[in-house]
Motif scaffolding. Structure first.
Motif, PDB file in Angstrom:
ATOM      1  N   MET A 137      48.687  25.817  24.361  1.00  0.00           N
ATOM      2  CA  MET A 137      48.422  27.218  24.644  1.00  0.00           C
ATOM      3  C   MET A 137      46.956  27.483  25.925  1.00  0.00           C
ATOM      4  O   MET A 137      46.223  27.663  23.988  1.00  0.00           O
ATOM      5  CB  MET A 137      49.860  28.577  23.960  1.00  0.00           C
ATOM      6  CG  MET A 137      49.839  29.241  24.771  1.00  0.00           C
ATOM      7  SD  MET A 137      50.959  30.171  23.708  1.00  0.00           S
ATOM      8  CE  MET A 137      50.355  31.601  23.977  1.00  0.00           C
ATOM      9  N   ALA A 138      47.243  28.252  26.545  1.00  0.00           N
ATOM     10  CA  ALA A 138      45.745  28.562  27.224  1.00  0.00           C
ATOM     11  C   ALA A 138      45.599  30.224  26.005  1.00  0.00           C
ATOM     12  O   ALA A 138      46.321  30.773  25.552  1.00  0.00           O
ATOM     13  CB  ALA A 138      46.197  28.400  28.175  1.00  0.00           C
TER      14      ALA A 138
ATOM     15  N   GLU B 151      35.730  24.105  26.724  1.00  0.00           N
ATOM     16  CA  GLU B 151      36.698  23.530  27.583  1.00  0.00           C
ATOM     17  C   GLU B 151      37.358  24.717  28.050  1.00  0.00           C
ATOM     18  O   GLU B 151      37.687  25.792  27.912  1.00  0.00           O
ATOM     19  CB  GLU B 151      37.636  22.642  27.217  1.00  0.00           C
ATOM     20  CG  GLU B 151      36.915  21.152  27.148  1.00  0.00           C
ATOM     21  CD  GLU B 151      38.180  20.413  26.540  1.00  0.00           C
ATOM     22  OE1 GLU B 151      39.452  20.133  26.989  1.00  0.00           O
ATOM     23  OE2 GLU B 151      37.631  19.494  26.788  1.00  0.00           O
ATOM     24  N   PHE B 152      37.372  25.288  29.185  1.00  0.00           N
ATOM     25  CA  PHE B 152      37.894  26.520  29.779  1.00  0.00           C
ATOM     26  C   PHE B 152      38.392  26.227  31.395  1.00  0.00           C
ATOM     27  O   PHE B 152      37.835  25.155  32.193  1.00  0.00           O
ATOM     28  CB  PHE B 152      37.188  27.408  29.786  1.00  0.00           C
ATOM     29  CG  PHE B 152      35.832  27.786  30.634  1.00  0.00           C
ATOM     30  CD1 PHE B 152      35.861  28.305  31.939  1.00  0.00           C
ATOM     31  CD2 PHE B 152      34.338  26.746  30.039  1.00  0.00           C
ATOM     32  CE1 PHE B 152      34.728  28.282  32.804  1.00  0.00           C
ATOM     33  CE2 PHE B 152      33.249  26.243  30.983  1.00  0.00           C
ATOM     34  CZ  PHE B 152      33.507  27.532  32.254  1.00  0.00           C
ATOM     35  N   TYR B 153      38.647  27.130  31.813  1.00  0.00           N
ATOM     36  CA  TYR B 153      39.439  27.221  33.192  1.00  0.00           C
ATOM     37  C   TYR B 153      39.303  28.708  33.562  1.00  0.00           C
ATOM     38  O   TYR B 153      39.252  30.009  32.927  1.00  0.00           O
ATOM     39  CB  TYR B 153      40.870  26.318  33.653  1.00  0.00           C
ATOM     40  CG  TYR B 153      41.777  27.079  32.962  1.00  0.00           C
ATOM     41  CD1 TYR B 153      42.531  27.627  33.629  1.00  0.00           C
ATOM     42  CD2 TYR B 153      42.219  26.845  31.503  1.00  0.00           C
ATOM     43  CE1 TYR B 153      43.650  28.393  33.713  1.00  0.00           C
ATOM     44  CE2 TYR B 153      43.442  27.154  31.774  1.00  0.00           C
ATOM     45  CZ  TYR B 153      43.882  27.786  32.341  1.00  0.00           C
ATOM     46  OH  TYR B 153      45.467  28.743  31.531  1.00  0.00           O
ATOM     47  N   GLU B 154      39.565  28.978  35.009  1.00  0.00           N
ATOM     48  CA  GLU B 154      39.324  29.601  35.412  1.00  0.00           C
ATOM     49  C   GLU B 154      40.534  30.581  36.120  1.00  0.00           C
ATOM     50  O   GLU B 154      40.942  29.587  36.737  1.00  0.00           O
ATOM     51  CB  GLU B 154      38.196  30.921  35.906  1.00  0.00           C
ATOM     52  CG  GLU B 154      37.130  30.550  35.268  1.00  0.00           C
ATOM     53  CD  GLU B 154      35.438  30.873  36.556  1.00  0.00           C
ATOM     54  OE1 GLU B 154      35.906  31.977  37.587  1.00  0.00           O
ATOM     55  OE2 GLU B 154      34.891  30.166  36.049  1.00  0.00           O
ATOM     56  N   THR B 155      40.842  31.894  36.491  1.00  0.00           N
ATOM     57  CA  THR B 155      42.012  32.113  37.522  1.00  0.00           C
ATOM     58  C   THR B 155      41.670  33.126  38.142  1.00  0.00           C
ATOM     59  O   THR B 155      40.919  33.671  37.509  1.00  0.00           O
ATOM     60  CB  THR B 155      43.306  32.358  36.255  1.00  0.00           C
ATOM     61  OG1 THR B 155      43.367  33.625  35.459  1.00  0.00           O
ATOM     62  CG2 THR B 155      44.422  31.439  35.847  1.00  0.00           C
TER      63      THR B 155
ATOM     64  N   TRP C 205      39.623  31.869  30.696  1.00  0.00           N
ATOM     65  CA  TRP C 205      40.935  31.100  29.561  1.00  0.00           C
ATOM     66  C   TRP C 205      40.249  30.212  28.796  1.00  0.00           C
ATOM     67  O   TRP C 205      39.780  28.880  29.394  1.00  0.00           O
ATOM     68  CB  TRP C 205      41.972  31.060  30.090  1.00  0.00           C
ATOM     69  CG  TRP C 205      42.718  32.041  30.749  1.00  0.00           C
ATOM     70  CD1 TRP C 205      42.567  32.030  32.288  1.00  0.00           C
ATOM     71  CD2 TRP C 205      43.564  32.470  30.606  1.00  0.00           C
ATOM     72  NE1 TRP C 205      43.663  33.458  32.505  1.00  0.00           N
ATOM     73  CE2 TRP C 205      43.978  33.127  31.999  1.00  0.00           C
ATOM     74  CE3 TRP C 205      44.360  32.599  29.479  1.00  0.00           C
ATOM     75  CZ2 TRP C 205      45.087  34.254  31.921  1.00  0.00           C
ATOM     76  CZ3 TRP C 205      45.484  33.631  29.293  1.00  0.00           C
ATOM     77  CH2 TRP C 205      45.813  34.987  30.176  1.00  0.00           C
ATOM     78  N   LEU C 206      40.513  29.509  27.727  1.00  0.00           N
ATOM     79  CA  LEU C 206      39.549  28.582  26.778  1.00  0.00           C
ATOM     80  C   LEU C 206      41.226  27.098  26.285  1.00  0.00           C
ATOM     81  O   LEU C 206      42.481  27.709  26.347  1.00  0.00           O
ATOM     82  CB  LEU C 206      39.530  29.224  25.450  1.00  0.00           C
ATOM     83  CG  LEU C 206      38.610  30.057  25.358  1.00  0.00           C
ATOM     84  CD1 LEU C 206      38.144  30.186  23.838  1.00  0.00           C
ATOM     85  CD2 LEU C 206      37.003  29.547  26.124  1.00  0.00           C
ATOM     86  N   TYR C 207      41.163  26.279  26.596  1.00  0.00           N
ATOM     87  CA  TYR C 207      42.155  25.414  26.227  1.00  0.00           C
ATOM     88  C   TYR C 207      42.534  25.133  25.001  1.00  0.00           C
ATOM     89  O   TYR C 207      43.355  24.936  25.080  1.00  0.00           O
ATOM     90  CB  TYR C 207      41.707  23.923  26.516  1.00  0.00           C
ATOM     91  CG  TYR C 207      41.260  23.495  27.796  1.00  0.00           C
ATOM     92  CD1 TYR C 207      42.663  23.620  29.215  1.00  0.00           C
ATOM     93  CD2 TYR C 207      40.828  23.765  29.099  1.00  0.00           C
ATOM     94  CE1 TYR C 207      43.080  23.564  30.064  1.00  0.00           C
ATOM     95  CE2 TYR C 207      40.871  23.361  30.385  1.00  0.00           C
ATOM     96  CZ  TYR C 207      41.272  23.549  31.572  1.00  0.00           C
ATOM     97  OH  TYR C 207      41.436  22.687  32.657  1.00  0.00           O
ATOM     98  N   HIS C 208      41.451  25.359  24.198  1.00  0.00           N
ATOM     99  CA  HIS C 208      42.285  25.042  23.032  1.00  0.00           C
ATOM    100  C   HIS C 208      41.765  26.528  22.049  1.00  0.00           C
ATOM    101  O   HIS C 208      40.758  27.104  21.635  1.00  0.00           O
ATOM    102  CB  HIS C 208      41.299  24.355  21.977  1.00  0.00           C
ATOM    103  CG  HIS C 208      40.931  23.052  22.477  1.00  0.00           C
ATOM    104  ND1 HIS C 208      42.546  22.016  23.140  1.00  0.00           N
ATOM    105  CD2 HIS C 208      40.344  22.243  23.683  1.00  0.00           C
ATOM    106  CE1 HIS C 208      42.162  21.344  23.717  1.00  0.00           C
ATOM    107  NE2 HIS C 208      40.603  21.122  24.221  1.00  0.00           N
TER     108      HIS C 208
END
Length: 121
Positions: free
Chosen positions: A1-2, A29-33, A46-49
């Motif tokens: 879960m992010a 590792e991350f992603y953006e919204t 947001w972080l993946y882990h």
């Protein structure tokens, strides 16, 4: 879960880029919204882990401390050179806007207080 790491609402572009670089340089590792078309969604990193969160928080705390020192020094340099714009200089640059907003605030305060006193409280 992010895992929500960093909300981007109201954050300057250079700080967002610094945070992206900080996470990438440390292999997190991350992603953006984005906020979306209407600006109603949550713009965030947001972080993946979940196990990356303590390390990311520690790195971010160090970064924020350094950024605060840098920004304070920058502001002091602007202030001492006379380039920093304060409240009065900002409003003197647009006097009609300032007077109009002051009248609107006074009107709202008057109507609010008049209504309150008419209740007999």
């Amino acid at each position: 879960m992010a895992i929500l790491f960093f909300s981007l609402r109201g954050v300057p572009a250079d700080e967002i880029e610094d945070v992206r670089q900080l996470l990438a340089d440390n292999g997190i590792e991350f992603y953006e919204t984005s906020a979306g078309t209407w600006g109603t969604s949550l713009a965030a990193i947001w972080l993946y882990h979940a196990e990356d969160l303590p390390v990311a928080n520690e790195l971010f705390d160090r970064y924020q401390t350094q950024r605060a020192l840098t920004q304070r020094a920058h502001y002091q340099a602007l202030k001492s050179s006379g380039a920093a714009v304060g409240f009065w200089r900002h409003n003197l640059a647009r006097p009609l806007r300032f007077v109009g907003l002051s009248i609107a605030i006074a009107l709202v305060a008057f109507v609010s207080l008049k209504w309150l006193f008419e209740l007999g409280l």
